[in-house]
Motif scaffolding. Structure first.
Motif, short mmCIF file in Angstrom:
data_model
loop_
_atom_site.label_atom_id
_atom_site.label_comp_id
_atom_site.label_asym_id
_atom_site.label_seq_id
_atom_site.Cartn_x
_atom_site.Cartn_y
_atom_site.Cartn_z
N ILE A 111 -10.32 -6.68 -17.48
CA ILE A 111 -9.66 -5.75 -16.57
C ILE A 111 -9.08 -6.50 -15.37
CG2 ILE A 111 -9.98 -3.71 -15.10
CD1 ILE A 111 -12.26 -2.92 -17.02
N THR A 112 -7.84 -6.19 -15.04
CA THR A 112 -7.16 -6.79 -13.90
C THR A 112 -6.63 -5.69 -13.00
OG1 THR A 112 -6.46 -8.67 -15.26
CG2 THR A 112 -5.31 -8.34 -13.17
N VAL A 113 -6.95 -5.77 -11.72
CA VAL A 113 -6.41 -4.83 -10.73
C VAL A 113 -5.24 -5.51 -10.04
CG1 VAL A 113 -6.87 -3.45 -8.67
CG2 VAL A 113 -8.69 -3.81 -10.36
N ARG A 114 -4.06 -4.95 -10.23
CA ARG A 114 -2.84 -5.52 -9.64
C ARG A 114 -2.62 -4.96 -8.25
NH1 ARG A 114 1.37 -4.83 -14.62
NH2 ARG A 114 2.86 -4.99 -12.91
N THR A 140 2.34 -9.28 -19.12
CA THR A 140 2.14 -8.24 -18.11
C THR A 140 3.29 -7.25 -18.13
OG1 THR A 140 0.90 -9.76 -16.69
CG2 THR A 140 1.83 -7.81 -15.65
N LEU A 141 2.96 -5.98 -18.14
CA LEU A 141 3.98 -4.95 -18.13
C LEU A 141 4.68 -4.90 -16.78
CD1 LEU A 141 5.24 -2.40 -19.54
CD2 LEU A 141 3.45 -1.09 -18.40
N THR A 142 6.01 -4.86 -16.81
CA THR A 142 6.80 -4.76 -15.58
C THR A 142 6.93 -3.30 -15.17
OG1 THR A 142 8.08 -6.75 -16.12
CG2 THR A 142 9.03 -5.23 -14.50
N ALA A 187 -9.96 3.01 -4.77
CA ALA A 187 -9.88 3.82 -5.99
C ALA A 187 -9.62 2.92 -7.20
CB ALA A 187 -8.78 4.87 -5.86
N GLY A 188 -8.75 1.93 -7.06
CA GLY A 188 -8.47 1.01 -8.15
C GLY A 188 -9.67 0.18 -8.54
N GLU A 189 -10.41 -0.30 -7.56
CA GLU A 189 -11.60 -1.09 -7.86
C GLU A 189 -12.67 -0.24 -8.53
OE1 GLU A 189 -11.97 -4.23 -7.70
OE2 GLU A 189 -10.19 -4.82 -6.54
N PHE A 249 5.62 6.31 -0.70
CA PHE A 249 5.01 6.14 -2.02
C PHE A 249 4.56 4.71 -2.27
CE2 PHE A 249 5.66 5.01 -6.57
CZ PHE A 249 4.59 5.73 -7.08
N THR A 250 3.36 4.57 -2.83
CA THR A 250 2.82 3.28 -3.27
C THR A 250 2.06 3.51 -4.57
OG1 THR A 250 2.50 2.66 -0.95
CG2 THR A 250 1.44 1.27 -2.59
N HIS A 251 2.07 2.50 -5.44
CA HIS A 251 1.27 2.61 -6.64
C HIS A 251 0.53 1.31 -6.92
CE1 HIS A 251 4.92 0.76 -8.38
NE2 HIS A 251 4.14 0.35 -9.38
N LEU A 252 -0.58 1.45 -7.59
CA LEU A 252 -1.43 0.32 -7.96
C LEU A 252 -1.70 0.42 -9.46
CD1 LEU A 252 -4.62 -0.94 -6.16
CD2 LEU A 252 -4.79 -0.18 -8.53
N ALA A 253 -1.69 -0.70 -10.14
CA ALA A 253 -1.91 -0.71 -11.59
C ALA A 253 -3.20 -1.43 -11.93
CB ALA A 253 -0.73 -1.38 -12.30
N VAL A 254 -3.92 -0.87 -12.88
CA VAL A 254 -5.11 -1.50 -13.44
C VAL A 254 -4.83 -1.74 -14.92
CG1 VAL A 254 -7.57 -1.28 -13.94
CG2 VAL A 254 -6.63 -0.36 -11.79
N GLU A 255 -4.79 -3.01 -15.32
CA GLU A 255 -4.57 -3.36 -16.72
C GLU A 255 -5.90 -3.63 -17.39
OE1 GLU A 255 -1.75 -6.29 -17.83
OE2 GLU A 255 -0.17 -5.52 -16.52
#
Length: 230
Positions: free
Chosen positions: A224-227, A2-4, A207-209, A18-24
């Motif tokens: 696909i994984t939504v973090r 997993t990318l840090t 939005a991530g989903e 600020f907030t961020h969400l990652a989708v791998e």
């Protein structure tokens, strides 16, 4: 692996909301834009027009918050628009949104539909971890100008995404470098969705989903994984 992803204290102090969400996504199959990805862009433009109801994108509260964030680190938001506002303006203009490739079309559609900056990076081209920091001005940003590779440097204090090799995106989410961008050969990618107050966590997660869903449409079989938001 997993990318840090890390956000520096300096950035969090500058813009506390600020907030961020990652989708791998792994096992992707990319390729030229097709009917499916084009339809996603057309639907996103329709949703944007309904959301704005005749107003300019910068009148949207989330876009306005990004303009304030850009001003906070010294950028001129009318000249260097955040990626969501820039795409929104193209979506509303004659000619509409560009067709790039299936994966880029997918995340651009989510950006426009939700008016949220979304970036995509090829995981196999990233070196080490990714960090959101305020630049010293010494970092390298490798880009292409006039068909030739060139190296630029961010302004001191500018907010940048970077990895161990240098800057991957200047002015937060304004201009991505070609080194790590998604191309037709990309098989593994990470997509970053970035939000500011007043966007809620529920809106960010939605939005991530939706991005995860459309990635499955354009690349069936991808893992696909939504973090969780960070």
């Amino acid at each position: 692996m997993t990318l840090t992803l890390t956000v520096s204290d300096e950035v969090r102090t500058l813009v506390p909301g600020f907030t961020h969400l990652a989708v791998e996504a792994r096992g992707l199959v990319n390729g030229p834009s097709d009917e499916t990805s084009s339809a996603l862009l057309d639907d996103a433009a329709r949703r944007l027009a309904e959301r704005l109801d005749g107003q300019a994108p910068d009148k949207d509260p989330h876009v306005a918050a990004w303009r304030a964030a850009y001003s906070a680190f010294g950028a001129k938001p009318s000249r260097t628009r955040n990626s969501a506002e820039a795409l929104a303006k193209r979506a509303l203009a004659d000619g509409g949104l560009p067709r790039i490739n299936r994966l880029v079309d997918a995340y651009n559609a989510i950006s426009v539909a939700h008016l949220i900056p979304v970036g995509g990076e090829d995981l196999n081209k990233i070196e080490g971890s990714m960090r959101l920091v305020r630049a010293t001005g010494e970092e390298d940003f490798v880009t292409v100008a006039g068909g030739e590779e060139s190296v630029e440097h961010p302004e001191p204090g500018e907010v940048i995404w970077c990895d161990e090799a240098g800057v991957t995106c200047r002015r937060w989410n304004w201009r991505q470098g070609p080194r790590t961008r998604i191309d037709d050969d990309t098989t593994d990618a990470i997509f970053l969705l970035e939000s500011l107050t007043p966007m809620t966590l529920d809106e960010l997660r939605a939005a991530g989903e939706e991005l995860a869903e459309v990635l499955q449409k354009v690349s069936p079989g991808a893992r696909i994984t939504v973090r969780d938001p960070e």
